[in-house]
Design a protein around this motif. Sequence first.
Motif, PDB file in Angstrom:
ATOM      1  N   LYS A 158     -22.306  29.084  -5.767  1.00 37.49           N
ATOM      2  CA  LYS A 158     -22.638  28.461  -4.605  1.00 37.49           C
ATOM      3  C   LYS A 158     -23.617  27.665  -4.745  1.00 37.49           C
ATOM      4  N   SER A 159     -23.730  26.641  -4.332  1.00 37.33           N
ATOM      5  CA  SER A 159     -24.875  25.640  -4.072  1.00 37.33           C
ATOM      6  C   SER A 159     -25.226  25.669  -2.529  1.00 37.33           C
ATOM      7  N   LEU A 192     -15.269  21.895  -5.002  1.00 42.95           N
ATOM      8  CA  LEU A 192     -15.250  21.600  -6.554  1.00 42.95           C
ATOM      9  C   LEU A 192     -17.069  20.925  -6.291  1.00 42.95           C
ATOM     10  N   LYS A 193     -17.566  20.287  -5.820  1.00 45.55           N
ATOM     11  CA  LYS A 193     -18.632  20.330  -4.778  1.00 45.55           C
ATOM     12  C   LYS A 193     -19.406  21.408  -4.110  1.00 45.55           C
ATOM     13  N   GLU A 194     -19.081  22.430  -3.879  1.00 41.95           N
ATOM     14  CA  GLU A 194     -20.141  23.470  -3.296  1.00 41.95           C
ATOM     15  C   GLU A 194     -19.464  24.673  -4.355  1.00 41.95           C
ATOM     16  N   VAL A 244     -12.469  31.325  -0.089  1.00 40.81           N
ATOM     17  CA  VAL A 244     -12.390  29.679  -0.186  1.00 40.81           C
ATOM     18  C   VAL A 244     -12.604  29.168   1.381  1.00 40.81           C
ATOM     19  N   ALA A 245     -11.926  30.461   2.106  1.00 44.10           N
ATOM     20  CA  ALA A 245     -12.323  29.557   3.819  1.00 44.10           C
ATOM     21  C   ALA A 245     -13.188  30.293   3.731  1.00 44.10           C
ATOM     22  N   GLU A 246     -14.079  31.428   3.718  1.00 43.40           N
ATOM     23  CA  GLU A 246     -15.294  31.599   4.301  1.00 43.40           C
ATOM     24  C   GLU A 246     -16.352  30.415   3.812  1.00 43.40           C
ATOM     25  N   LEU A 247     -16.031  29.778   2.703  1.00 42.64           N
ATOM     26  CA  LEU A 247     -16.856  28.614   2.309  1.00 42.64           C
ATOM     27  C   LEU A 247     -16.735  27.785   3.128  1.00 42.64           C
ATOM     28  N   LEU A 248     -15.284  27.522   3.379  1.00 41.41           N
ATOM     29  CA  LEU A 248     -14.702  26.112   4.009  1.00 41.41           C
ATOM     30  C   LEU A 248     -14.947  25.834   5.253  1.00 41.41           C
ATOM     31  N   GLY A 306     -17.439  23.626   9.535  1.00 39.21           N
ATOM     32  CA  GLY A 306     -16.863  24.127  11.546  1.00 39.21           C
ATOM     33  C   GLY A 306     -16.107  24.772  11.998  1.00 39.21           C
ATOM     34  N   ILE A 307     -15.299  25.109  11.317  1.00 44.01           N
ATOM     35  CA  ILE A 307     -13.135  25.273  11.532  1.00 44.01           C
ATOM     36  C   ILE A 307     -13.620  27.098  11.349  1.00 44.01           C
TER      37      ILE A 307
END
Length: 332
Positions: free
Chosen positions: A3-4, A51-53, A260-264, A269-270
């Motif tokens: 993770k970045s 992909l970005k993260e 993934v859910a935590e990352l997004l 901010g959702i």
Amino acid sequence: MRKSTILTLAFVLLGGGILTACGSQSSSPSEANAAQTIRIGFQTGNTLNVLKESGYLEERIEEEGLDVSVEWIEFDQGTAVMEALSTNNIDYGNAADGPGIFAQAQGRDIVYVGASLPHEQGVGIMVKSDSGIETVADLKGKSIAAMKGGNHHYLAILALEAEGLSADDVDFRYMGDASQGRSALETGEVDALASWDPFFAGVEHTLDVKTLDHNVEGYPNRTFYFSTPQFAEESPELIQILLEETNRSDQWANENPDEVAELLSNMIGIEKEILDTVVNRRDYGVENINEDIIAAQQKQADDYYRIGLIENEVDVSEIMPVDAAWATDNIE
């Protein structure tokens, strides 16, 4: 998966301070060593966020020994991505099916280079639980909030037609963004809301609504990956890398839905509970453009022309090449 650091995201005005890609590229990644910046347009909560993260793209570029940097530019809508592509403010981006059709009908220079897996459950039609509306057929004479030409708008039209109705049998109220649609339903300005994830799931979780059974079959609701014609012609090997690394991060997403859910959630901010729904009702993955994908997109384009959403007929195959130089066998 690395993770970045999560950065505060800001929408970027088109044309503002964006580097221009330069140099013609050779036919293999190992030879494509001219200094270059790939400008990638991504949308809130979509696959390119992952992909970005992940850092996978930057790692792959380093492994290939390429003198290439990546600039990530966030957009809130697919139409803005199409505008940025056609004005050469980005090289590559993703958007839903409708924006590609509108862009082609408007004569914008874009090319489809890949597709997501189908995501049928990512769009829906909602009404308030106490509305008395039980089926799509009950929407006759009612008002529906949607963004004109979006995947959710198209689903609503198909759902009406499945009940023997047409778009003219309802009052579509076109919104500027997802939050306007939500507000219109919540305040009673409209009777129903057509929406798309993650905003669709957000309304399901936070308002007292029910999602109608729409009885629509055969609509894949894909996200597409687009390029400028110049980038596709000059750098097919970079597009191939983009598709392969997107698929790599997609496969990680399939195996790690909670992360993934935590990352997004942290990125956009959702609430994570909402993103859990979003992530768990889709399969991530990349496909090369093929004849079946073209046929589904052509049907949608024909429907848009038939109901007057676009003024000109389009042949999507003209900008959806099969077996292109960037097509890859290294995706599942």
